[in-house]
Design an enzyme around this catalytic site. Structure first.
Site, mmCIF file in Angstrom:
data_model
loop_
_atom_site.group_PDB
_atom_site.id
_atom_site.type_symbol
_atom_site.label_atom_id
_atom_site.label_comp_id
_atom_site.label_asym_id
_atom_site.label_seq_id
_atom_site.Cartn_x
_atom_site.Cartn_y
_atom_site.Cartn_z
ATOM 1 N N GLY A 1 0.823 -1.213 0.000
ATOM 2 C CA GLY A 1 0.000 0.000 0.000
ATOM 3 C C GLY A 1 0.854 1.259 0.000
ATOM 4 O O GLY A 1 0.595 2.209 -0.756
ATOM 5 N N CYS B 1 4.814 -10.919 8.712
ATOM 6 C CA CYS B 1 5.357 -9.732 8.031
ATOM 7 C C CYS B 1 4.767 -8.450 8.614
ATOM 8 O O CYS B 1 4.304 -8.444 9.767
ATOM 9 C CB CYS B 1 5.183 -9.783 6.518
ATOM 10 N N ASP C 1 0.288 -8.780 -1.281
ATOM 11 C CA ASP C 1 0.949 -7.983 -2.320
ATOM 12 C C ASP C 1 0.196 -8.103 -3.633
ATOM 13 O O ASP C 1 0.249 -7.202 -4.464
ATOM 14 C CB ASP C 1 2.402 -8.430 -2.488
ATOM 15 N N ASN D 1 1.936 -13.115 -0.976
ATOM 16 C CA ASN D 1 2.335 -12.289 0.170
ATOM 17 C C ASN D 1 3.736 -12.715 0.608
ATOM 18 O O ASN D 1 4.332 -13.631 0.030
ATOM 19 C CB ASN D 1 1.312 -12.447 1.303
HETATM 20 P P1 RI2 Z 1 0.451 -3.530 3.300
HETATM 21 C C1 RI2 Z 1 4.790 -6.388 2.129
HETATM 22 O O1 RI2 Z 1 5.831 -6.628 1.215
HETATM 23 C C2 RI2 Z 1 4.418 -7.623 2.903
HETATM 24 O O2 RI2 Z 1 4.428 -8.790 2.110
HETATM 25 C C3 RI2 Z 1 3.024 -7.255 3.354
HETATM 26 O O3 RI2 Z 1 2.272 -8.353 3.800
HETATM 27 C C4 RI2 Z 1 2.485 -6.645 2.066
HETATM 28 O O4 RI2 Z 1 3.585 -5.910 1.512
HETATM 29 C C5 RI2 Z 1 1.266 -5.778 2.204
HETATM 30 O O5 RI2 Z 1 1.558 -4.651 2.995
HETATM 31 P P2 RI2 Z 1 7.326 -5.987 1.383
HETATM 32 O O6 RI2 Z 1 7.267 -4.623 0.709
HETATM 33 O O7 RI2 Z 1 0.109 -2.876 2.001
HETATM 34 O O8 RI2 Z 1 7.698 -5.944 2.827
HETATM 35 O O9 RI2 Z 1 -0.720 -4.213 3.916
HETATM 36 O O10 RI2 Z 1 8.221 -6.925 0.586
HETATM 37 O O11 RI2 Z 1 1.155 -2.595 4.247
#
Ligand code: RI2
Length: 320
Positions: A19, A125, A194, A204
């Site tokens: 996000g 995560c 993701d 994810n």
């Molecule tokens: P929100 C993150 O990826 C994680 O996989 C997490 O679950 C997902 O994005 C969604 O995050 P990374 O950027 O949008 O850490 O819910 O590789 O915050």
């Protein structure tokens, strides 16, 4: 922030989380439109497309990124002059950022209603939306406890436990491989996403599929919190989500790796959890069974198959 700076921060994961990445991209395109010097609408479009390509090339998996680019770049449609094109991009970017923030709040409300007083929740995560649901349940006065995983190799679990701690939520911090040992103490798993494919599979952080598998075996429900812009329209065309494989030295330092010439470190950043391991996907439009992912793509992303070909060319939309 200038586009190249945002792109660099996304690559290095200084800006991370699907996000947050999407909002950062919208903001970068907005700022780029504001400062672009082009004097003809063709030149302006070209400048914007170059900026979009740079952003699309940063990380391949979180579909929120190309979706945000697509939504903002649609501001160029019908623009006849540079001023109209600039205004189109800026309006769409502002709208996207606002609605994305609103979606996080709405999902927190919907997700919290699936959490009961006394529940123990496991999260993996660091997902803004998943944590939003947990924090909202706590705010509503429900007595809850959380298990949060470490999340090797980038340790996003440290961000999660800091957030939970600051919210005053009782939290247990565990290594990723301890999930099976504690799953019988857990009432509910909540994670983010993701990408969500047309068949309801959830992409994810690496380890999510193992968590969901343990939960399934222990009859523990799994909820995925995901804004509608994390659903992947191009999977309707059969396109697969590309799983990012990050450098091996995130897992094993180079000094050690170079003493092990027969060892290759594999470091996929994400995995795929099949729809049958997921009980519910909570979006800002309400909760759906994963099997209804197609409806979200059709009704809320609202993109017909023709549009994929006209706006970004047959394969350009996914940044590939
Ligand atoms: P929100 C993150 O990826 C994680 O996989 C997490 O679950 C997902 O994005 C969604 O995050 P990374 O950027 O949008 O850490 O819910 O590789 O915050």
């Amino acid at each position: 922030m200038i586009v190249s700076e945002t792109a660099e921060k996304i690559k290095s994961m200084e800006i991370r989380g699907a996000g947050r990445i999407a909002r950062a991209v919208a903001e970068a395109l907005r700022d780029h439109a504001l400062s672009a010097r082009a004097t003809t609408s063709e030149a302006f479009r070209h400048e914007m497309e170059q900026a979009a390509s740079l952003l699309l090339a940063t990380r391949p998996t979180a579909v929120s990124l190309p979706n945000a680019v697509h939504i903002v770049m649609a501001g160029l449609e019908k623009a006849m002059t540079v001023d109209e094109a600039r205004a189109g991009i800026m309006t769409r970017a502002d709208e996207f950022i606002r609605s994305s923030q609103h979606a996080v709040e709405q999902i927190a409300g919907f997700g919290a209603s699936h959490i009961r007083d006394g529940d123990t929740i496991l999260t993996h995560c660091n997902s803004e939306v998943a944590l939003g649901c947990i924090i909202e349940a706590h705010r509503q006065g429900k007595e809850i406890e959380v298990f949060a995983t470490e999340v090797r190799p980038r340790n996003q679990g440290l961000i999660t436990i800091r957030t939970l701690n600051d919210a005053g939520i009782t939290t247990n911090f565990i290594v990723d491989s301890a999930v099976r040992s504690f799953i019988n103490d857990v009432d509910l798993v909540i994670v983010g996403a993701d990408a969500v494919t047309v068949n309801g599979a959830v992409v994810n952080k690496i380890g999510t599929a193992q968590v969901a598998h343990s939960a399934r075996e222990a009859r523990v429900n799994v909820i995925v919190a995901a804004e509608t812009y994390k659903f992947a329209p191009r999977t309707i065309l059969g396109e697969l989500i590309r799983i990012e494989e990050r450098p091996g030295n995130e897992v094993l330092p180079d000094e050690i790796a170079k003493t092990l010439p027969h060892v290759t470190v594999r470091n996929p950043a994400f995995d795929v959890t099949p729809a049958e391991y997921i009980d519910l996907i909570v979006t800002e439009k309400g909760a759906i069974p994963p099997q209804m992912a197609y409806v979200i793509i059709r009704d809320y992303l609202g993109w017909g198959i023709d549009e994929f070909h006209t706006t970004f060319g047959p394969a350009g939309f996914n940044g590939e």
